[in-house]
Design a protein around this motif. Structure first.
Motif, PDB file in Angstrom:
ATOM      1  N   CYS A 218      38.239 -83.193  29.183  1.00  0.00           N
ATOM      2  CA  CYS A 218      37.496 -83.580  30.369  1.00  0.00           C
ATOM      3  C   CYS A 218      38.425 -83.980  31.500  1.00  0.00           C
ATOM      4  CB  CYS A 218      36.516 -84.700  30.067  1.00  0.00           C
ATOM      5  SG  CYS A 218      37.265 -86.168  29.407  1.00  0.00           S
ATOM      6  N   GLU A 219      37.890 -83.879  32.688  1.00  0.00           N
ATOM      7  CA  GLU A 219      38.590 -84.286  33.891  1.00  0.00           C
ATOM      8  C   GLU A 219      37.868 -85.517  34.417  1.00  0.00           C
ATOM      9  OE1 GLU A 219      38.894 -82.543  38.339  1.00  0.00           O
ATOM     10  OE2 GLU A 219      39.312 -81.132  36.712  1.00  0.00           O
TER      11      GLU A 219
ATOM     12  N   CYS B 224      43.620 -85.781  38.721  1.00  0.00           N
ATOM     13  CA  CYS B 224      42.837 -85.523  37.513  1.00  0.00           C
ATOM     14  C   CYS B 224      43.629 -85.880  36.270  1.00  0.00           C
ATOM     15  CB  CYS B 224      42.358 -84.085  37.435  1.00  0.00           C
ATOM     16  SG  CYS B 224      43.659 -82.873  37.379  1.00  0.00           S
ATOM     17  N   GLN B 225      42.902 -86.175  35.233  1.00  0.00           N
ATOM     18  CA  GLN B 225      43.493 -86.427  33.932  1.00  0.00           C
ATOM     19  C   GLN B 225      42.732 -85.583  32.930  1.00  0.00           C
ATOM     20  OE1 GLN B 225      42.181 -90.307  33.966  1.00  0.00           O
ATOM     21  NE2 GLN B 225      42.971 -90.403  36.009  1.00  0.00           N
ATOM     22  N   TYR B 226      43.431 -85.191  31.907  1.00  0.00           N
ATOM     23  CA  TYR B 226      42.780 -84.411  30.863  1.00  0.00           C
ATOM     24  C   TYR B 226      42.902 -85.156  29.552  1.00  0.00           C
ATOM     25  CZ  TYR B 226      42.956 -80.648  34.198  1.00  0.00           C
ATOM     26  OH  TYR B 226      42.788 -79.892  35.308  1.00  0.00           O
ATOM     27  N   PHE B 227      41.827 -85.195  28.819  1.00  0.00           N
ATOM     28  CA  PHE B 227      41.812 -85.802  27.510  1.00  0.00           C
ATOM     29  C   PHE B 227      41.568 -84.685  26.506  1.00  0.00           C
ATOM     30  CE2 PHE B 227      41.550 -90.063  29.038  1.00  0.00           C
ATOM     31  CZ  PHE B 227      40.964 -89.908  30.277  1.00  0.00           C
TER      32      PHE B 227
ATOM     33  N   LEU C  87      33.490 -89.483  35.369  1.00  0.00           N
ATOM     34  CA  LEU C  87      33.698 -88.339  34.491  1.00  0.00           C
ATOM     35  C   LEU C  87      33.268 -87.076  35.242  1.00  0.00           C
ATOM     36  CD1 LEU C  87      34.478 -87.434  31.621  1.00  0.00           C
ATOM     37  CD2 LEU C  87      32.101 -87.756  30.975  1.00  0.00           C
ATOM     38  N   ASN C  88      34.210 -86.173  35.448  1.00  0.00           N
ATOM     39  CA  ASN C  88      33.912 -84.935  36.172  1.00  0.00           C
ATOM     40  C   ASN C  88      33.603 -83.823  35.179  1.00  0.00           C
ATOM     41  OD1 ASN C  88      34.276 -86.229  38.594  1.00  0.00           O
ATOM     42  ND2 ASN C  88      36.378 -85.564  38.846  1.00  0.00           N
ATOM     43  N   SER C  89      34.333 -82.739  35.224  1.00  0.00           N
ATOM     44  CA  SER C  89      34.044 -81.589  34.362  1.00  0.00           C
ATOM     45  C   SER C  89      34.415 -81.874  32.913  1.00  0.00           C
ATOM     46  CB  SER C  89      34.796 -80.359  34.862  1.00  0.00           C
ATOM     47  OG  SER C  89      36.182 -80.534  34.711  1.00  0.00           O
ATOM     48  N   VAL C  90      33.625 -81.329  32.020  1.00  0.00           N
ATOM     49  CA  VAL C  90      33.826 -81.511  30.587  1.00  0.00           C
ATOM     50  C   VAL C  90      33.728 -80.154  29.907  1.00  0.00           C
ATOM     51  CG1 VAL C  90      32.934 -82.578  28.489  1.00  0.00           C
ATOM     52  CG2 VAL C  90      32.849 -83.829  30.636  1.00  0.00           C
ATOM     53  N   LYS C  91      34.648 -79.896  28.981  1.00  0.00           N
ATOM     54  CA  LYS C  91      34.602 -78.684  28.157  1.00  0.00           C
ATOM     55  C   LYS C  91      34.535 -79.120  26.700  1.00  0.00           C
ATOM     56  CE  LYS C  91      37.522 -76.083  31.313  1.00  0.00           C
ATOM     57  NZ  LYS C  91      38.830 -75.468  31.478  1.00  0.00           N
ATOM     58  N   TYR C  92      33.594 -78.549  25.980  1.00  0.00           N
ATOM     59  CA  TYR C  92      33.415 -78.878  24.569  1.00  0.00           C
ATOM     60  C   TYR C  92      33.324 -77.574  23.789  1.00  0.00           C
ATOM     61  CZ  TYR C  92      31.128 -80.486  20.298  1.00  0.00           C
ATOM     62  OH  TYR C  92      30.812 -80.744  18.996  1.00  0.00           O
TER      63      TYR C  92
END
Length: 186
Positions: A126-127, A177-180, A42-47
């Motif tokens: 998240c990436e 990368c993948q974005y969820f 799990l790399n960068s996360v935005k919440y």
């Protein structure tokens, strides 16, 4: 969902329809997929949590004017700083062929519908690290629902994979990368 699949050698794009699979920790039928700091995938996360549109009381005014107008409401019945209210016109709802009670119920239902639209929202993106623990197209795919755990923030969410970025450079395939995305209502 759907996706466009390129065939560069033939110069074609194929439209592909698919249905995602539940691969969360809450099911026990198929192999689970978890993206987490603990698994180092799990790399960068935005919440983001927003109450910008949030309302807890809605008023609806039906047809008519002045004292002839029928009103209905739904939601929180308190007062003070906790009350966040909004008024909507329900003049498009006609009382013709309805009793007064039926018409009021129709307005109340509209108030509850509007209230449901005005909830606080959470957005989680998240990436991930693409080649650690799991392989794309083998363990998970676009549309699947997976578990994402950001332990340092105390957040665990089951999210659908809605976007995947792949790059092909001179016949070299790179998936980086993948974005969820999860839009959740509280």
């Amino acid at each position: 969902g759907f996706r466009l699949k390129p065939d560069f050698s033939a110069g074609l794009m194929t439209l592909e329809l698919y249905k995602g699979v539940n691969k969360t920790t809450s099911q026990g039928v198929v192999n689970r997929v978890v993206f987490s700091e603990n698994y180092e995938n799990l790399n960068s996360v935005k919440y983001t949590r927003s109450k910008q549109l949030y309302k807890n009381r809605v008023y609806i005014g039906g047809q008519g004017e002045g004292s002839e107008r029928v009103y209905a409401s739904a939601g929180y019945s308190g007062t003070g700083l906790d009350l966040r209210e909004e008024f909507f016109s329900g003049a498009d709802l006609s009382p013709e062929g309805l009793t007064d009670a039926q018409y009021r119920n129709l307005l109340v239902q509209r108030a509850y519908d509007k209230l449901a639209e005005l909830q606080a929202s959470e957005y989680f993106e998240c990436e991930t690290e693409p080649f650690v623990n799991y392989q794309y197209k083998v363990d998970y795919d676009l549309g699947d629902i997976v578990t994402v755990n950001k332990q340092s923030w105390g957040i665990t969410k089951d999210l659908r994979i809605t976007e995947l970025m792949e790059v092909i450079v001179k016949s070299l395939f790179l998936q980086f990368c993948q974005y969820f995305h999860g839009l959740l209502f509280i």
